[in-house]
Design a protein around this motif. Structure first.
Motif, short mmCIF file in Angstrom:
data_model
loop_
_atom_site.label_atom_id
_atom_site.label_comp_id
_atom_site.label_asym_id
_atom_site.label_seq_id
_atom_site.Cartn_x
_atom_site.Cartn_y
_atom_site.Cartn_z
N HIS A 115 6.30 -5.19 11.15
CA HIS A 115 5.05 -4.57 11.58
C HIS A 115 4.94 -4.53 13.11
CE1 HIS A 115 3.50 -4.58 7.48
NE2 HIS A 115 3.97 -5.82 7.39
N VAL B 158 3.00 5.65 3.95
CA VAL B 158 2.93 4.31 4.55
C VAL B 158 1.54 3.75 4.32
CG1 VAL B 158 3.26 2.99 6.67
CG2 VAL B 158 4.63 5.04 6.26
N GLU B 159 1.44 2.47 4.12
CA GLU B 159 0.16 1.84 3.83
C GLU B 159 -0.87 2.15 4.93
OE1 GLU B 159 -2.67 -0.19 1.77
OE2 GLU B 159 -0.63 0.36 1.11
N GLU B 160 -0.40 2.30 6.13
CA GLU B 160 -1.31 2.61 7.25
C GLU B 160 -1.99 3.95 7.07
OE1 GLU B 160 -1.07 3.00 12.14
OE2 GLU B 160 0.70 2.49 10.94
N TYR B 161 -1.24 4.93 6.48
CA TYR B 161 -1.79 6.27 6.26
C TYR B 161 -2.47 6.40 4.91
CZ TYR B 161 1.16 7.39 10.28
OH TYR B 161 1.74 7.40 11.50
N ARG B 162 -1.94 5.64 3.92
CA ARG B 162 -2.49 5.80 2.57
C ARG B 162 -3.92 5.27 2.47
NH1 ARG B 162 1.59 3.77 -0.61
NH2 ARG B 162 0.69 1.67 -0.60
N GLN B 163 -4.30 4.38 3.35
CA GLN B 163 -5.64 3.83 3.28
C GLN B 163 -6.72 4.85 3.67
OE1 GLN B 163 -5.87 0.54 6.00
NE2 GLN B 163 -5.28 1.76 7.80
N PHE B 164 -6.28 5.99 4.26
CA PHE B 164 -7.25 7.04 4.60
C PHE B 164 -7.52 7.98 3.43
CE2 PHE B 164 -5.27 5.93 8.72
CZ PHE B 164 -6.41 5.50 9.40
N THR C 200 4.93 -3.18 16.83
CA THR C 200 4.63 -1.90 17.47
C THR C 200 5.76 -1.54 18.44
OG1 THR C 200 3.40 -3.00 19.24
CG2 THR C 200 2.16 -2.33 17.28
#
Length: 406
Positions: free
Chosen positions: A296, A373-379, A298
């Motif tokens: 994770h 990606v989990e970062e995008y799927r949460q939207f 950056t």
């Protein structure tokens, strides 16, 4: 004396052979009433002691010894008489042994020989009686007490046989061979009879009786199981007779099935990982070692890569074309972002007039959502639209999916 006894025995045996039909009729029927046979023949058999009358008005019956002889010779399954009186036989054996020792001490060899013959006969009769009792018990077990008709009667016969076995075992426990060895002393004939031969026979009979007792207990358990099931069936039949309008419910349709009907084991038993079990430590460590690491970090946290030399040699030009279906799903996701409202996947497929089948399109939309990606799927939020399978529980049939911004 022996000549008269021989003649009397021959006469008795001739009467038995001459009137065998009368004797067998009495044996099979249990008794003989007056008028069934020639009164002269009946009178002869009574005088010979073959038939006897218990009371003046009672029918004639066979003597017990003759009935026992026929039961043993014919192997009659109705024979259930067992002599479990071991104490009297033991006392008789001890008495004859003392008589033999006394006659031998007084040098009365003829009396000593007679006592020794009687002792041999009593020991043989006693051991043969034990073996006979064991044979009778085994015949009753192998026949499963077939001479009685009901289960209750079989249980009573089984309990009677168990009591007889217990009495025989208690009687055998009365034999103390150290005491018999003291009685025999250094006399070879008595030691052979009272110690060697008798002890071997007692050991064999005790082992057989133990096996017989185990089989009787096993058979009694099976009889009681059959009796319980029979009572349950009779109770059910009585209930149906009292309630003729009774109908059996569909127990399979219930979520909670009673244990009376739920006889099948579960297809998949519930299971979970026991992390506290030390026996599974090796397998758990192997599973943990196979888990891939997820980074994770950056871009600012990542270390700078070392510079590499670039070669200006000519390379072959190639390009990987993107899948059109995948690109269409990405356009569908972009349309949802631009509109900001719920959007049905099948409605979008029809509006855009896309060439793919609806099933393939739905599969690709679901895969596209799961592949984010989990970062995008949460939207995003994805909701399947369908219904449960009408027959197989736990199966959900997806007809369409809707996508919107979370």
């Amino acid at each position: 004396m022996s000549t008269n006894l021989h003649q009397a025995g021959v006469k008795l045996l001739k009467q038995l052979g001459r009137h065998s039909d009368v004797i067998m009729d009495v044996y099979l029927a249990g008794s003989l009433t007056d008028g069934q046979h020639d009164p002269t023949v009946i009178d002869k058999l009574q005088k010979a002691g073959i038939l006897w009358r218990p009371e003046p008005q009672e029918p004639l019956r066979l003597k017990r010894t003759l009935r026992a002889l026929l039961e043993e010779g014919l192997s009659d399954e109705r024979n259930r008489q067992i002599d479990a009186n071991v104490g009297s036989a033991l006392a008789t054996i001890k008495t004859l042994a003392e008589h033999y020792k006394e006659a031998r001490h007084h040098l009365d060899f003829s009396a000593a020989e007679a006592y020794l013959n009687d002792l041999n006969e009593h020991v043989f009769s006693f051991t043969e009686g034990l073996r006979y009792a064991i044979r009778v018990l085994w015949s009753r077990i192998n026949n499963e007490f077939g001479y009685v008709g009901s289960i209750s009667a079989k249980i009573r016969e089984n309990e009677l046989a168990q009591s007889q076995v217990t009495e025989l075992l208690n009687g055998l426990a009365m034999f103390h061979f150290d005491e018999l060895a003291n009685i025999a002393g250094d006399i070879r004939e008595l030691r052979r009879l009272l110690v060697t031969s008798l002890q071997d026979q007692m050991s064999y009979c005790a082992q057989e009786l133990s096996v017989v007792q185990g089989r009787l207990l096993e058979l009694l358990g099976r009889f009681r199981q059959i009796q319980g099931r029979t009572r349950l069936l009779k109770g059910w039949l009585l209930h149906t007779d009292l309630h003729p309008d009774y109908q059996v419910e569909n127990h399979v349709a219930h979520q909670q099935i009673s244990s009376l009907f739920n006889r099948a084991d579960a297809i998949l038993a519930p299971a979970h990982v026991d992390v506290h079990n030390s026996l599974h430590e090796t397998e758990l460590l192997e599973l943990v070692a196979k888990i891939k690491s997820i980074s994770h970090l950056t871009a600012a946290d990542k270390p700078l890569a070392e510079p590499q030399l670039l070669s200006l040699s000519a390379n072959d030009d190639f390009a990987i074309e993107d899948d059109p279906l995948k690109l269409a799903v990405e356009q569908y996701f972009m349309a949802v972002i631009e509109s900001g409202s719920r959007q049905s996947a099948l409605e979008y497929l029809e509006q855009q007039q896309l060439p793919w089948p609806s099933e393939n399109w739905l599969y690709q939309v679901i895969c596209g959502y799961d592949g984010l990606v989990e970062e995008y799927r949460q939207f995003f939020e994805l909701e399947p639209i369908g219904e449960d399978h009408p027959v197989y529980s736990g199966n959900f049939i997806i007809r369409d999916v809707e996508l919107w911004l979370a």
